[in-house]
Design an enzyme around this catalytic site. Structure first.
Site, mmCIF file in Angstrom:
data_model
loop_
_atom_site.group_PDB
_atom_site.id
_atom_site.type_symbol
_atom_site.label_atom_id
_atom_site.label_comp_id
_atom_site.label_asym_id
_atom_site.label_seq_id
_atom_site.Cartn_x
_atom_site.Cartn_y
_atom_site.Cartn_z
ATOM 1 N N LYS A 85 0.884 -1.266 0.087
ATOM 2 C CA LYS A 85 0.080 -0.021 0.028
ATOM 3 C C LYS A 85 0.818 1.286 0.039
ATOM 4 O O LYS A 85 1.602 1.372 0.843
ATOM 5 C CB LYS A 85 -0.940 -0.118 1.274
ATOM 6 N N VAL A 86 0.642 2.280 -0.754
ATOM 7 C CA VAL A 86 1.467 3.436 -1.076
ATOM 8 C C VAL A 86 0.472 4.806 -1.101
ATOM 9 O O VAL A 86 -0.596 4.665 -1.773
ATOM 10 C CB VAL A 86 2.179 3.246 -2.337
#
Ligand code: E4P
Length: 220
Positions: A85-86
């Site tokens: 997740k970014v």
């Protein structure tokens, strides 16, 4: 559709995995911090609780693109097929591009607008997570944002999926799914509310009581 639990509670995942058709478990830094177990411990435990099936998601902590890539590599050293997740910041968009080039799947998170989500998809994210309840809570329209994002992805980035997040009620989750949204992640309390309605419990108890009254013993 893909249904995920948004939690780091290993016991809850073990309990709910046989009940829900789980595609995996999503986490975020606050969820991990709340559980107080380091990622190196909790991620393998979550994987085991899922019976070795399903995808795990965990988030980078760095703010700069190159450091985000290093975080992604650290996370993938714990779980080799983890989706990273970014947060979709300017640096996050650069990191998503770099990770795509390395063949590392990403989810663009902290998405508060359809344009922001589209940019993450064009950068190469596999999933985009619009925050439905947080959008509603700040006077926006979470479901409308999901709708717009889906249309945009269909037209311009068909390889990317919406994985809607941040739900406070089953109604929000249903409204989201009714838009055609193909994947959602639910916090434990919302998932449990879907199967523990007081009226259902009362109905089952009444069947048992009627049976007992008529035949003097429970069961068939
Ligand atoms: C998703 O990426 C987020 O981690 C999460 O769903 C946010 O949920 P919250 O608004 O309940 O914290």
């Amino acid at each position: 559709m893909e249904l995920y639990l948004d939690t780091s509670d290993v016991a809850a995942v073990r309990r709910l995995a046989p009940i829900f058709p789980l595609a995996g478990v999503t986490t975020n830094p606050s969820i991990i911090a709340n559980g107080k177990k380091p990622l190196q411990v909790v991620l393998p435990e979550l994987q085991e609780a899922l019976g070795g099936k399903g995808r795990l998601f965990a988030q980078v902590m760095a703010a700069e693109a190159g450091k985000m890539v290093e975080d992604a590599q650290k996370l993938r050293a714990i779980i080799s097929d983890l989706v990273v997740k970014v947060p979709v910041t300017a640096q996050g968009l650069a990191a998503i591009k770099l990770l795509k080039a390395e063949g590392i799947p990403t989810l663009g998170t902290a998405v508060y607008g359809a344009a922001q989500g589209l940019l993450a998809a064009l950068a190469g994210a596999e999933y985009i997570a619009p925050y439905v309840n947080r959008l509603d809570a700040q006077g926006g329209d979470g479901i409308q944002t999901v709708k717009e994002l889906q249309q945009l992805l269909k037209l311009h980035a068909p390889g990317t999926k919406v994985l809607a997040a941040s739900f406070k009620t089953p109604r929000q989750a249903l409204d989201c799914l009714l838009t055609g949204c193909e994947s959602i992640t639910l916090p434990l309390d919302v998932a449990e509310q879907m199967i523990t309605a007081p009226a259902v419990t009362a109905a089952v108890e009444k069947f048992e009581q009627d049976w007992l009254t008529a035949f003097g013993m429970p069961g068939l």
